[in-house]
Design an enzyme around this catalytic site. Structure first.
Site, PDB file in Angstrom:
ATOM      1  N   ARG A  35       0.876  -1.164   0.000  1.00  0.00           N
ATOM      2  CA  ARG A  35       0.000   0.000   0.000  1.00  0.00           C
ATOM      3  C   ARG A  35       0.921   1.224   0.000  1.00  0.00           C
ATOM      4  O   ARG A  35       2.048   1.165   0.503  1.00  0.00           O
ATOM      5  CB  ARG A  35      -0.863   0.028   1.264  1.00  0.00           C
ATOM      6  CG  ARG A  35      -1.824  -1.141   1.390  1.00  0.00           C
ATOM      7  CD  ARG A  35      -2.529  -1.105   2.755  1.00  0.00           C
ATOM      8  NE  ARG A  35      -3.452  -2.214   2.915  1.00  0.00           N
ATOM      9  CZ  ARG A  35      -3.180  -3.352   3.559  1.00  0.00           C
ATOM     10  NH1 ARG A  35      -2.001  -3.534   4.140  1.00  0.00           N
ATOM     11  NH2 ARG A  35      -4.093  -4.304   3.652  1.00  0.00           N
ATOM     12  N   LYS A  60      -2.067  -2.129   8.665  1.00  0.00           N
ATOM     13  CA  LYS A  60      -3.464  -2.285   9.084  1.00  0.00           C
ATOM     14  C   LYS A  60      -3.545  -3.316  10.186  1.00  0.00           C
ATOM     15  O   LYS A  60      -2.829  -4.313  10.174  1.00  0.00           O
ATOM     16  CB  LYS A  60      -4.318  -2.744   7.894  1.00  0.00           C
ATOM     17  CG  LYS A  60      -4.854  -1.625   7.053  1.00  0.00           C
ATOM     18  CD  LYS A  60      -5.859  -2.189   6.065  1.00  0.00           C
ATOM     19  CE  LYS A  60      -6.649  -1.090   5.424  1.00  0.00           C
ATOM     20  NZ  LYS A  60      -7.645  -1.599   4.492  1.00  0.00           N
ATOM     21  N   HIS A 129      -2.562   2.224  -5.914  1.00  0.00           N
ATOM     22  CA  HIS A 129      -3.149   0.969  -5.415  1.00  0.00           C
ATOM     23  C   HIS A 129      -3.355  -0.043  -6.550  1.00  0.00           C
ATOM     24  O   HIS A 129      -3.378  -1.252  -6.309  1.00  0.00           O
ATOM     25  CB  HIS A 129      -4.458   1.254  -4.682  1.00  0.00           C
ATOM     26  CG  HIS A 129      -4.751   0.283  -3.585  1.00  0.00           C
ATOM     27  ND1 HIS A 129      -4.022   0.235  -2.408  1.00  0.00           N
ATOM     28  CD2 HIS A 129      -5.682  -0.698  -3.486  1.00  0.00           C
ATOM     29  CE1 HIS A 129      -4.501  -0.732  -1.639  1.00  0.00           C
ATOM     30  NE2 HIS A 129      -5.510  -1.316  -2.273  1.00  0.00           N
ATOM     31  N   ARG A 132      -0.666  -2.561  -6.571  1.00  0.00           N
ATOM     32  CA  ARG A 132      -0.882  -3.614  -5.562  1.00  0.00           C
ATOM     33  C   ARG A 132      -1.859  -4.668  -6.094  1.00  0.00           C
ATOM     34  O   ARG A 132      -1.611  -5.863  -5.981  1.00  0.00           O
ATOM     35  CB  ARG A 132      -1.403  -2.973  -4.276  1.00  0.00           C
ATOM     36  CG  ARG A 132      -1.766  -3.941  -3.158  1.00  0.00           C
ATOM     37  CD  ARG A 132      -2.175  -3.124  -1.928  1.00  0.00           C
ATOM     38  NE  ARG A 132      -2.942  -3.873  -0.960  1.00  0.00           N
ATOM     39  CZ  ARG A 132      -2.417  -4.630   0.006  1.00  0.00           C
ATOM     40  NH1 ARG A 132      -1.108  -4.750   0.119  1.00  0.00           N
ATOM     41  NH2 ARG A 132      -3.193  -5.263   0.864  1.00  0.00           N
ATOM     42  N   HIS A 155      -3.952  -9.334   4.218  1.00  0.00           N
ATOM     43  CA  HIS A 155      -5.410  -9.351   4.370  1.00  0.00           C
ATOM     44  C   HIS A 155      -5.792 -10.187   5.578  1.00  0.00           C
ATOM     45  O   HIS A 155      -5.307 -11.293   5.743  1.00  0.00           O
ATOM     46  CB  HIS A 155      -6.077  -9.942   3.121  1.00  0.00           C
ATOM     47  CG  HIS A 155      -6.041  -9.050   1.931  1.00  0.00           C
ATOM     48  ND1 HIS A 155      -6.265  -9.515   0.653  1.00  0.00           N
ATOM     49  CD2 HIS A 155      -5.816  -7.715   1.801  1.00  0.00           C
ATOM     50  CE1 HIS A 155      -6.184  -8.507  -0.196  1.00  0.00           C
ATOM     51  NE2 HIS A 155      -5.897  -7.409   0.479  1.00  0.00           N
ATOM     52  N   TYR A 164      -9.869 -11.248  -6.210  1.00  0.00           N
ATOM     53  CA  TYR A 164      -8.978 -11.360  -7.365  1.00  0.00           C
ATOM     54  C   TYR A 164      -9.347 -12.528  -8.276  1.00  0.00           C
ATOM     55  O   TYR A 164      -9.043 -12.503  -9.463  1.00  0.00           O
ATOM     56  CB  TYR A 164      -7.518 -11.454  -6.909  1.00  0.00           C
ATOM     57  CG  TYR A 164      -7.082 -10.201  -6.191  1.00  0.00           C
ATOM     58  CD1 TYR A 164      -7.014  -8.986  -6.856  1.00  0.00           C
ATOM     59  CD2 TYR A 164      -6.775 -10.217  -4.842  1.00  0.00           C
ATOM     60  CE1 TYR A 164      -6.646  -7.821  -6.201  1.00  0.00           C
ATOM     61  CE2 TYR A 164      -6.404  -9.055  -4.170  1.00  0.00           C
ATOM     62  CZ  TYR A 164      -6.346  -7.862  -4.865  1.00  0.00           C
ATOM     63  OH  TYR A 164      -5.974  -6.719  -4.223  1.00  0.00           O
TER      64      TYR A 164
END
Length: 184
Positions: A35, A60, A129, A132, A155, A164
């Protein structure tokens, strides 16, 4: 659905980016699936060339994670570090000093990518992004298990990574429409 770039489009962006620091920034983001906020916080000590990994700290959910370091990116980073001599952060702003290291600005990174995308002539809505997302799709299309992609991207939920599978067109060329078999 997130916008993604083909491998050829990513390569064209890198070829168009002549400035070594700019190329290193974009290559690091794409080759590790970072990110933009993770890239600007990335410290020099986060690059582990022995294990070919990048340590992404306090991202995150306040967890550290490791992602891959590509050999090509490592080569560019070595040239960049030798030339620019950053102090603490891998990529620092112009006013950075040893006493007061300054992170590279997110706006500068976006501008670098936008200029390259425009010069290459890509008409997609490309953001940082997007690099990514493209990293994830390229791994998936090369057969990388979704669980590894989930880990590399940081994630929490596998559902986030599964998006994806709806984007990839890998194998579509092998599928024949039933219409083509009709005797009409």
């Amino acid at each position: 659905m997130p916008e993604v770039l083909s491998e050829e489009e990513v390569a064209a962006i890198f070829k168009e980016t002549k400035n070594l620091k700019h190329k290193a920034v974009l290559m690091t983001i794409h080759s590790a699936g970072l990110r933009i906020g993770e890239l600007v916080k990335l410290k020099i000590k986060g690059i582990d060339s022995n294990r070919m990994q990048i340590k992404v700290e306090q991202v995150k959910f306040k967890k550290d994670r490791y992602t891959i370091l590509s050999q090509r990116t490592l080569e560019i980073l070595r040239l960049y570090i030798k030339q620019e001599k950053p102090f603490e952060y891998l990529f620092e702003g112009q006013k950075s000093t040893k006493e007061t290291p300054v992170k590279y600005s997110k706006a500068s990174i976006s501008a670098i990518l936008n200029r390259a995308v425009e010069k290459v002539g890509i008409s997609k809505n490309v953001t940082v992004h997007t690099l990514r997302h493209s990293f994830a799709i390229h791994l998936l299309e090369r057969g990388t298990d979704l669980r590894y992609i989930q880990s590399l991207l940081g994630h929490e939920s596998p559902k986030t990574t599964q998006i994806y599978t709806h984007i990839t067109t890998k194998g579509f060329d092998q599928i024949k429409s039933p219409m083509d078999s009709l005797d009409i």
